[in-house]
Motif scaffolding. Structure first.
Motif, mmCIF file in Angstrom:
data_model
loop_
_atom_site.group_PDB
_atom_site.id
_atom_site.type_symbol
_atom_site.label_atom_id
_atom_site.label_comp_id
_atom_site.label_asym_id
_atom_site.label_seq_id
_atom_site.Cartn_x
_atom_site.Cartn_y
_atom_site.Cartn_z
ATOM 1 N N ALA A 1 0.809 -1.221 0.000
ATOM 2 C CA ALA A 1 0.000 0.000 0.000
ATOM 3 C C ALA A 1 0.843 1.274 0.000
ATOM 4 C CB ALA A 1 -0.949 -0.004 1.196
ATOM 5 N N TRP A 2 2.093 1.224 0.508
ATOM 6 C CA TRP A 2 2.950 2.429 0.493
ATOM 7 C C TRP A 2 3.143 2.953 -0.924
ATOM 8 C CZ3 TRP A 2 6.923 -0.596 3.848
ATOM 9 C CH2 TRP A 2 6.530 -0.550 5.193
ATOM 10 N N THR A 3 3.096 2.013 -1.886
ATOM 11 C CA THR A 3 3.224 2.356 -3.308
ATOM 12 C C THR A 3 2.350 3.559 -3.668
ATOM 13 O OG1 THR A 3 3.433 -0.003 -3.780
ATOM 14 C CG2 THR A 3 2.835 1.420 -5.646
ATOM 15 N N HIS A 4 1.146 3.554 -3.083
ATOM 16 C CA HIS A 4 0.121 4.490 -3.529
ATOM 17 C C HIS A 4 0.110 5.813 -2.775
ATOM 18 C CE1 HIS A 4 -1.065 0.863 -5.519
ATOM 19 N NE2 HIS A 4 -1.395 0.269 -4.389
ATOM 20 N N TYR A 5 0.897 5.897 -1.679
ATOM 21 C CA TYR A 5 0.852 7.172 -0.946
ATOM 22 C C TYR A 5 2.152 7.618 -0.307
ATOM 23 C CZ TYR A 5 0.445 4.460 3.404
ATOM 24 O OH TYR A 5 0.681 3.611 4.452
ATOM 25 N N SER A 6 3.201 6.788 -0.331
ATOM 26 C CA SER A 6 4.386 7.175 0.440
ATOM 27 C C SER A 6 5.450 7.882 -0.394
ATOM 28 C CB SER A 6 5.023 5.982 1.142
ATOM 29 O OG SER A 6 6.196 6.435 1.805
#
Ligand code: DQA
Length: 141
Positions: free
Chosen positions: A76-81
């Motif tokens: 999920a970090w892909t999409h916001y980090s």
């Protein structure tokens, strides 16, 4: 050559986690698959997983300092980090972004990746087979 395979949050639960989306391969099986690809290609492979963003950033810094190629599934970090993307931007050896599921077939929030712009390439939707493919590509560079 030593390749780091880095898996982010919830990927330690592979096999149990939403098997209809991610399959039944466990993280341990995935690590074995990656190590086998490394042996076949004559490269050393180290597989790590963390649910902690700071730990992942530390591993990326280590890869930057040691000029190590990276296969990264940041989950999920892909999409916001932006912090993970900034750490990826410091890598000098190849970086392959991998996603087990086809994120483009899924919810809109999964369609954007902060990592793709700083990756050498992206493998999406080929299941866990994306990892050995990424390792093979890296070994051929
Ligand atoms: C994933 C896709 C992400 O959207 C999700 O948050 C994951 C796994 C994949 O491998 O398909 O944790 O990166």
């Amino acid at each position: 050559m030593r390749v780091l395979v880095l898996n982010g949050p919830n990927l330690g639960r592979l096999g149990k986690r939403e098997p209809a989306v991610y399959g039944y391969t466990t993280h341990e099986d995935l690590a074995a698959l990656c190590e086998k690809a490394g042996t076949e290609m004559g490269v050393e492979v180290e597989v790590r997983q963390t649910d902690h963003e700071g730990e992942m950033i530390g591993w990326l810094h280590e890869a930057a300092d040691e000029s190590r190629p990276v296969v990264l599934n940041a989950g999920a970090w892909t999409h916001y980090s932006i912090a993970i993307a900034d750490a990826c931007a410091q890598l000098t050896a190849p970086l392959v972004e991998v996603h087990i599921s086809n994120v483009h077939k899924r919810e809109d929030f999964r369609h954007h990746s902060y990592i793709s712009a700083v990756a050498s390439g992206v493998i999406v939707g080929l299941g866990v087979q994306g990892y050995p493919l990424a390792i093979k590509w890296i070994a051929e560079q």
